[in-house]
Design a protein around this motif. Structure first.
Motif, PDB file in Angstrom:
ATOM      1  N   LEU A  67      29.699  56.257  46.295  1.00 17.86           N
ATOM      2  CA  LEU A  67      28.855  57.346  45.826  1.00 17.86           C
ATOM      3  C   LEU A  67      27.475  57.214  46.455  1.00 17.86           C
ATOM      4  CD1 LEU A  67      29.496  57.511  41.961  1.00 17.86           C
ATOM      5  CD2 LEU A  67      29.921  59.356  43.589  1.00 17.86           C
ATOM      6  N   ARG A  68      26.794  58.339  46.590  1.00 23.91           N
ATOM      7  CA  ARG A  68      25.398  58.307  47.003  1.00 23.91           C
ATOM      8  C   ARG A  68      24.580  59.131  46.012  1.00 23.91           C
ATOM      9  NH1 ARG A  68      23.351  60.424  52.777  1.00 23.91           N
ATOM     10  NH2 ARG A  68      25.311  59.422  53.442  1.00 23.91           N
ATOM     11  N   ALA A  69      23.481  58.577  45.537  1.00 27.94           N
ATOM     12  CA  ALA A  69      22.607  59.249  44.570  1.00 27.94           C
ATOM     13  C   ALA A  69      21.331  59.668  45.271  1.00 27.94           C
ATOM     14  CB  ALA A  69      22.303  58.326  43.396  1.00 27.94           C
ATOM     15  N   GLN A  70      21.161  60.988  45.458  1.00 24.21           N
ATOM     16  CA  GLN A  70      19.998  61.556  46.144  1.00 24.21           C
ATOM     17  C   GLN A  70      19.710  62.937  45.576  1.00 24.21           C
ATOM     18  OE1 GLN A  70      21.129  61.669  50.308  1.00 24.21           O
ATOM     19  NE2 GLN A  70      20.183  59.689  50.729  1.00 24.21           N
ATOM     20  N   ASP A  71      18.552  63.448  45.883  1.00 24.15           N
ATOM     21  CA  ASP A  71      18.211  64.825  45.526  1.00 24.15           C
ATOM     22  C   ASP A  71      18.835  65.751  46.576  1.00 24.15           C
ATOM     23  OD1 ASP A  71      17.161  67.225  44.722  1.00 24.15           O
ATOM     24  OD2 ASP A  71      15.062  66.632  44.908  1.00 24.15           O
ATOM     25  N   ALA A  72      20.045  66.215  46.309  1.00 27.57           N
ATOM     26  CA  ALA A  72      20.799  66.978  47.302  1.00 27.57           C
ATOM     27  C   ALA A  72      20.302  68.404  47.471  1.00 27.57           C
ATOM     28  CB  ALA A  72      22.289  66.995  46.926  1.00 27.57           C
ATOM     29  N   ASP A  73      19.663  68.973  46.438  1.00 29.84           N
ATOM     30  CA  ASP A  73      19.236  70.370  46.510  1.00 29.84           C
ATOM     31  C   ASP A  73      17.722  70.530  46.476  1.00 29.84           C
ATOM     32  OD1 ASP A  73      18.930  69.563  43.918  1.00 29.84           O
ATOM     33  OD2 ASP A  73      20.185  71.119  43.025  1.00 29.84           O
ATOM     34  N   SER A  74      17.002  69.426  46.656  1.00 26.99           N
ATOM     35  CA  SER A  74      15.533  69.436  46.783  1.00 26.99           C
ATOM     36  C   SER A  74      14.840  70.098  45.601  1.00 26.99           C
ATOM     37  CB  SER A  74      15.127  70.150  48.087  1.00 26.99           C
ATOM     38  OG  SER A  74      15.679  69.516  49.211  1.00 26.99           O
ATOM     39  N   ASP A  75      15.353  69.849  44.399  1.00 28.22           N
ATOM     40  CA  ASP A  75      14.728  70.439  43.211  1.00 28.22           C
ATOM     41  C   ASP A  75      14.011  69.396  42.358  1.00 28.22           C
ATOM     42  OD1 ASP A  75      16.875  69.091  42.137  1.00 28.22           O
ATOM     43  OD2 ASP A  75      17.599  70.771  40.926  1.00 28.22           O
ATOM     44  N   GLY A  76      13.898  68.158  42.868  1.00 31.71           N
ATOM     45  CA  GLY A  76      13.104  67.151  42.172  1.00 31.71           C
ATOM     46  C   GLY A  76      13.859  66.233  41.247  1.00 31.71           C
ATOM     47  N   ASP A  77      15.186  66.375  41.151  1.00 25.83           N
ATOM     48  CA  ASP A  77      15.961  65.434  40.344  1.00 25.83           C
ATOM     49  C   ASP A  77      17.066  64.822  41.199  1.00 25.83           C
ATOM     50  OD1 ASP A  77      18.066  67.417  40.344  1.00 25.83           O
ATOM     51  OD2 ASP A  77      17.076  68.382  38.652  1.00 25.83           O
ATOM     52  N   ILE A  78      17.713  63.779  40.681  1.00 31.37           N
ATOM     53  CA  ILE A  78      18.691  63.016  41.450  1.00 31.37           C
ATOM     54  C   ILE A  78      20.089  63.534  41.165  1.00 31.37           C
ATOM     55  CG2 ILE A  78      19.623  60.739  41.963  1.00 31.37           C
ATOM     56  CD1 ILE A  78      16.742  61.085  42.815  1.00 31.37           C
ATOM     57  N   ASP A  79      20.752  63.979  42.213  1.00 26.71           N
ATOM     58  CA  ASP A  79      22.139  64.406  42.164  1.00 26.71           C
ATOM     59  C   ASP A  79      23.019  63.271  42.699  1.00 26.71           C
ATOM     60  OD1 ASP A  79      21.140  67.184  41.612  1.00 26.71           O
ATOM     61  OD2 ASP A  79      20.448  66.997  43.693  1.00 26.71           O
ATOM     62  N   PHE A  80      24.322  63.489  42.775  1.00 22.91           N
ATOM     63  CA  PHE A  80      25.170  62.480  43.415  1.00 22.91           C
ATOM     64  C   PHE A  80      26.375  63.153  44.053  1.00 22.91           C
ATOM     65  CE2 PHE A  80      26.781  62.595  39.036  1.00 22.91           C
ATOM     66  CZ  PHE A  80      28.159  62.596  39.206  1.00 22.91           C
TER      67      PHE A  80
END
Length: 392
Positions: A356-369
């Motif tokens: 898994l990778r945990a990053q802000d995928a949609d640039s909205d300021g929270d962490i997605d995965f």
């Protein structure tokens, strides 16, 4: 709702439940009296992996000559100093008796990759069955290096293999060596500065887990007094300061269906990881094979929550299906199981994926995965409060 608490765990241990550490194991550990670090995660393999700026489809990465079919042991590194993130893959074959070459794919900056061996002097690092590759600066020269965990022939008698240490000697120039002091079933691991002495150490998981302690120049000494073996076999691991107390914690993934318990070993001034500072993670029925961990602040309340990537284990379904577990941090080393906040966390028919990778995928300021392998084609987007929606 499930809760896990370190204080409760200690009480259970004293009461005689099957979560224990022998007196011999306790006496073998040391106390380094180390001081906490202001940022214990600096330089760790986990920090590097979650700041990667590209995503690739594993099996579309171009390969060179005499490479294997396995693609789990992927790492991301600027291998030629052009500012673009390239792809390294240690490979192998299932039940191979022998070795095959690893892969280096160079990024042209436009998302096109080409196989290259020149950075290794046309002498690519070998593997039998590589399971994980990690990136850190092991010798402190400002250049990223690679460590490969290779468990070898994957069947009885499990003869094992050697870890591979890959050093970037100068920009775009690598050499490698086998760490011949250790032959074993090395299934996974992680790197971080566990003793806060300014260099990056390595935890090696597998049938006989241990630590390699770094002298600062990428000379590693195998030590047996930093982990008490209260889990006998560890097949996935991360080193992350989860509770942000300045000491790196060891997240250890076990085969729960075999009786081992996935756990967080809390780091301390001793520099050791022992049963008396351990939180056992709630098991997931029929998904007892742990593949990967991530620890990020998913609900933006100031502490690190946990994601655990799992596949089948426990009902004749070994490595079948996929399930993602979410544990929200309540403070004081206590977590609540909030897997229900994930829309479609996986099923018996989903293909498993290693990382898994945990990053802000949609640039909205929270962490997605999302799966590290882009071929899976979906992401879990966070609403800012730790509720995740699966999107294609």
């Amino acid at each position: 709702m499930k809760y896990i608490n370190i204080k409760f765990f200690v009480i259970l241990t004293m009461a005689g439940f099957n979560i224990s550490c022998s007196d011999d194991e306790e006496s073998d550990t040391i106390d380094l009296s180390i001081s906490p670090s202001t940022n214990a995660n600096t330089g760790s393999s986990y920090t590097h992996a979650n700041h990667v700026d590209i995503q690739v489809s594993y099996f579309f990465v171009p390969s060179g000559d005499n490479t294997g079919d396995l693609r789990d042991a992927i790492a991301y590194i600027d291998a030629n100093g052009d500012g673009h993130t390239d792809v390294f893959m240690a490979t192998g074959e299932f039940q191979l008796q022998g070795e095959v070459n690893s892969i280096l794919a160079i990024n042209d900056g436009a998302g096109n990759f080409s196989s290259s061996t020149s950075e290794f002097g046309d002498n690519m690092p070998p593997a039998t069955h590589a399971r994980k590759s990690i990136v850190s600066d092991f010798n402190g020269d400002g250049l990223d290096d690679i460590f490969v965990f290779d468990h070898g022939f994957d069947s009885d008698p499990f003869p094992g293999s050697n870890p591979k240490l890959i050093i970037q000697n100068a920009v775009g120039s690598f050499s490698w060596s086998k760490l011949l002091d250790q032959t074993g079933f090395h299934h996974g691991g992680a790197s971080a500065d566990i003793d806060n002495d300014g260099d990056v150490d390595v935890f090696v998981g597998g049938n006989e887990p241990f630590f390699y302690v770094n002298d600062g120049n990428a000379n590693f000494e195998m030590v047996t007094d930093r982990f008490d073996r209260s889990i006998q076999k560890i097949f996935s691991a991360e080193l992350i300061d989860v509770d942000e107390d300045g000491f790196v914690d060891l997240l250890a993934g076990a085969h729960e269906h075999d009786g081992d318990e996935t756990s967080i070993y809390w780091g301390s001034s001793t520099g050791s990881y022992t049963n008396n500072l351990r939180t056992v993670v709630p098991a997931t029925s029929n998904y007892g094979t742990v593949l990967d961990f991530d620890a990020e602040d998913f609900d933006k309340d100031g502490d690190r929550d946990l994601l655990i990537n799992r596949t089948g284990g426990g009902n004749n379904n070994f490595y079948v299906g996929s399930r993602i577990q979410l544990l929200m941090n309540d403070g004081n080393r206590t977590f609540s199981d909030k897997t229900s906040q994930i829309d479609n966390p996986g099923s018996d028919t989903d293909d498993w994926f290693p990382w898994l990778r945990a990053q802000d995928a949609d640039s909205d300021g929270d962490i997605d995965f999302f799966p590290d392998d882009s071929a899976f084609g979906f992401k879990y987007l966070n609403d800012g409060s730790g509720n995740f929606t699966r999107t294609q």
